[in-house]
Design an enzyme around this catalytic site. Structure first.
Site, PDB file in Angstrom:
ATOM      1  N   ASP A 279       0.819  -1.210   0.000  1.00 45.14           N
ATOM      2  CA  ASP A 279       0.000   0.000   0.000  1.00 45.14           C
ATOM      3  C   ASP A 279       0.853   1.260   0.000  1.00 45.14           C
ATOM      4  O   ASP A 279       0.324   2.374   0.037  1.00 45.14           O
ATOM      5  CB  ASP A 279      -0.921   0.014   1.232  1.00 45.14           C
ATOM      6  CG  ASP A 279      -2.387  -0.056   0.834  1.00 45.14           C
ATOM      7  OD1 ASP A 279      -2.676  -0.280  -0.354  1.00 45.14           O
ATOM      8  OD2 ASP A 279      -3.246   0.109   1.726  1.00 45.14           O
TER       9      ASP A 279
ATOM     10  N   ASP B 216       1.137 -10.452   8.232  1.00 47.95           N
ATOM     11  CA  ASP B 216       1.698  -9.108   8.272  1.00 47.95           C
ATOM     12  C   ASP B 216       3.134  -9.180   7.772  1.00 47.95           C
ATOM     13  O   ASP B 216       3.789 -10.219   7.866  1.00 47.95           O
ATOM     14  CB  ASP B 216       1.675  -8.555   9.705  1.00 47.95           C
ATOM     15  CG  ASP B 216       0.268  -8.180  10.148  1.00 47.95           C
ATOM     16  OD1 ASP B 216      -0.595  -7.998   9.271  1.00 47.95           O
ATOM     17  OD2 ASP B 216       0.043  -8.078  11.371  1.00 47.95           O
TER      18      ASP B 216
ATOM     19  N   ASP C 168       5.902  -8.276   8.850  1.00 46.35           N
ATOM     20  CA  ASP C 168       6.985  -8.592   9.782  1.00 46.35           C
ATOM     21  C   ASP C 168       6.935 -10.040  10.276  1.00 46.35           C
ATOM     22  O   ASP C 168       7.795 -10.457  11.052  1.00 46.35           O
ATOM     23  CB  ASP C 168       6.936  -7.649  10.992  1.00 46.35           C
ATOM     24  CG  ASP C 168       5.655  -7.805  11.792  1.00 46.35           C
ATOM     25  OD1 ASP C 168       4.597  -7.506  11.213  1.00 46.35           O
ATOM     26  OD2 ASP C 168       5.707  -8.212  12.965  1.00 46.35           O
TER      27      ASP C 168
ATOM     28  N   ASP D 232     -10.240  -7.605  11.360  1.00 47.98           N
ATOM     29  CA  ASP D 232     -10.041  -9.045  11.496  1.00 47.98           C
ATOM     30  C   ASP D 232     -11.134  -9.695  12.342  1.00 47.98           C
ATOM     31  O   ASP D 232     -11.818 -10.631  11.909  1.00 47.98           O
ATOM     32  CB  ASP D 232      -8.657  -9.337  12.082  1.00 47.98           C
ATOM     33  CG  ASP D 232      -8.238  -8.346  13.164  1.00 47.98           C
ATOM     34  OD1 ASP D 232      -9.124  -7.695  13.736  1.00 47.98           O
ATOM     35  OD2 ASP D 232      -7.030  -8.231  13.425  1.00 47.98           O
TER      36      ASP D 232
END
Length: 559
Positions: free
Chosen positions: A19, A66, A68, A163
């Protein structure tokens, strides 16, 4: 080995959803042999990013991570079978595990010595939710069936906790979820207390939004226990006001002599103390593996002031607020006291210090006829001071100089020296930058010499170029040099991606004991006061130097 050889092309396609519209990420995707998707706008943040990708992908199942998080090699092997076992299962969630210290662990130097803040949720609460078919999507480390996800309109965009809201919609249609309490991925924790609080504010706001707009108690399709589980998750974040009341309540008597309960202190304590002791012991027995006793008070005190306004406003007007991305992977070059983030704790601390001081006067001068009541409020105030001291201690950010976080793990390795010799050894720590090795005999190993480090993945052997460095404590470090993309992939497979990478993570943690937890909170509170006094001293010295500098400058101009 070609870039894509680590996965079956006909079964798995990996996408980077960017993004930030960064050309460097697109180039990296090409080098890594994965797909890259960047959308024309940033509407609805993470949820919008995933929903845009849904329109440009075709997989039957979608694994979401994600950026990370690093999954282990066994992630899909462990999770996908549940979809075959239960045709109505559309979501499999695994724990969020962090191989770096969060602000509480780093600032109190307790990393891997005690459970972190998230251990209770991922170790116990989600298991309980799963028993009632109410475990929900946590945004990462999960697999969702595409067909069911499209049936609810994709990832929910109405709230900033997209979520949990998505899972609520899936459960309301009669679908099942599975929580697999087996760590299959690991990522980075928030580095600073400010970042940690910002993340929790978003969670609190989002849960309040769901409770207001799509309340599980009234949502069609849920059973009673699903309603209870979801409501519990949402109402939890409304603890801000009760916690603040708890922190200032003793002052009603200590400042104004207001008796909140019309009963003698001995009577109150005869009812309250047994209940407090039994509840603390029960929590220790049930939660001891995942949360130290009395540490919930510290966590809630740190966050309570900051979530009061977001949760209240979100409950009144759910459209208020926006998604904020949690920054991770930063460095802290120098230890510092974050006075800005600690301001609420300092104000509450000052109020309680004044209250305790007035209480001592009441004990010996003003209210000698109500000794029990004064002592009870002094005890309450003293407990508050310990909790607030710990909160102040967390606000002192410790140094974080490692770009690549180190993970402690023992596994066999070997060194190939320039002369052709091979030395067997074991790893003590690993990171993306190098290894710390346990070598029985360092004879023939020279400082800064170029070697090759060998690691195994099953029966396969991989070599990585490295430079030897001896630490001040005599440890041998092998720092990687000029790894190719292929070697970086192999390194991840041998370290972070190992199926057993996180199996023994809690081996150094001892079982909780209620009084031990209380003692630890008081000890951390003392650390907080030492750090506060050091900050005040440094501030006074700095102010004195500036005043002296201004005085000298004035005298210079007068002369």
């Amino acid at each position: 080995m070609p870039p894509r050889a680590w996965r079956p092309l006909e079964k798995i396609t990996v996408y980077i959803l960017d993004d930030g519209h960064r050309p460097a990420f697109e180039e990296f995707a090409k080098q890594a042999g994965v797909e890259y998707i960047s959308r024309p706008d940033n509407s609805h943040a993470k949820a919008g990013n995933i929903n845009y990708a849904l329109k440009h992908t075709h997989g039957q199942y979608i694994a979401i991570f994600d950026c990370d998080h690093i999954p282990t090699r066994s992630f899909l092997q462990t999770s996908m079978g549940w979809f075959s076992r239960d045709p109505k299962c559309v979501l499999v969630q695994t724990p969020h595990h962090f191989f770096s210290a969060d602000p509480f662990e780093r600032n109190f130097n307790s990393f891997r010595q005690m459970p972190n803040e998230g251990s209770l949720f991922y170790g116990l609460i989600q298991d309980g939710n799963d028993y009632w078919n109410a475990s929900f999507f946590c945004g990462s480390c999960a697999v969702i069936e595409r067909k069911a996800l499209l049936e609810v309109g994709g990832i929910a965009v109405e709230t900033v906790t997209e979520d949990a809201h998505t899972a609520l919609k899936l459960h309301s249609l009669g679908y099942n979820s599975v929580y697999l309490n087996n760590i299959q991925a690991a990522g980075l924790a928030t580095e600073t207390l400010a970042g940690h609080i910002g993340q929790r504010i978003r969670w609190a706001r989002g849960m309040a939004q769901i409770f207001r707009t799509d309340n599980p108690m009234f949502k069609k399709g849920l059973n009673l226990f699903q309603r209870v589980c979801y409501s519990n998750a949402m109402l939890h974040f409304f603890y801000g006001i009760p916690r603040m009341i708890f922190l200032v309540m003793p002052m009603a008597y200590l400042f104004f002599e207001q008796h909140l309960i019309n009963a003698a202190a001995v009577t109150i304590l005869s009812y309250a103390l047994p209940q407090l002791m039994i509840s603390s012991y029960t929590n220790s027995v049930i939660q001891g593996k995942y949360r130290r006793s009395f540490w919930s008070e510290v966590y809630e005190t740190v966050l309570s002031w900051y979530i009061i306004l977001p949760t209240t406003l979100a409950f009144i007007n759910p459209k208020l607020g926006k998604f904020n991305v949690t920054s991770k992977g930063g460095l802290i070059e120098k230890s510092y006291f974050d006075a800005n983030i600690a301001k609420p704790y300092l104000i509450l601390l000052l109020i309680n210090v004044l209250g305790f001081s007035v209480g001592l006067l009441r004990l010996f001068v003003f209210n000698t006829h109500e000794t029990g009541t004064v002592l009870m409020n002094l005890l309450w105030c003293g407990f508050n001071l310990a909790i607030l001291g710990a909160a102040v201690g967390v606000a002192t950010e410790s140094v974080q100089k490692h770009v690549h976080h180190r993970v402690r793990m023992v596994m066999p390795a070997f060194l190939k020296l320039p002369g052709g010799y091979t030395v067997s050894c074991y790893t003590e720590e690993y990171s993306a930058a190098g290894l710390t090795l346990a070598v029985a005999d360092t004879t023939g190993i020279s400082e800064f010499s170029q070697v090759q480090v060998g690691l195994h993945r099953g029966d396969r052997e991989f070599l990585f170029p490295a430079k030897i460095h001896f630490t001040e404590t005599g440890q041998v470090e092998a720092l990687f040099t000029n790894l190719t993309p292929e070697q970086e992939t192999q390194l991840i497979q041998c370290t972070f991606g190992r199926a057993d990478a996180w199996l023994n993570w809690q081996e150094d943690q001892t079982r909780d004991r209620a009084l031990g937890g209380l003692k630890d909170v008081f000890a951390k509170g003392m650390i907080g006061y030492v750090r506060l006094f050091a900050w005040l001293k440094d501030g006074a010295v700095d102010l004195g130097n500036r005043l002296m500098g201004n005085k000298n400058q004035t005298e210079k101009w007068e002369n």
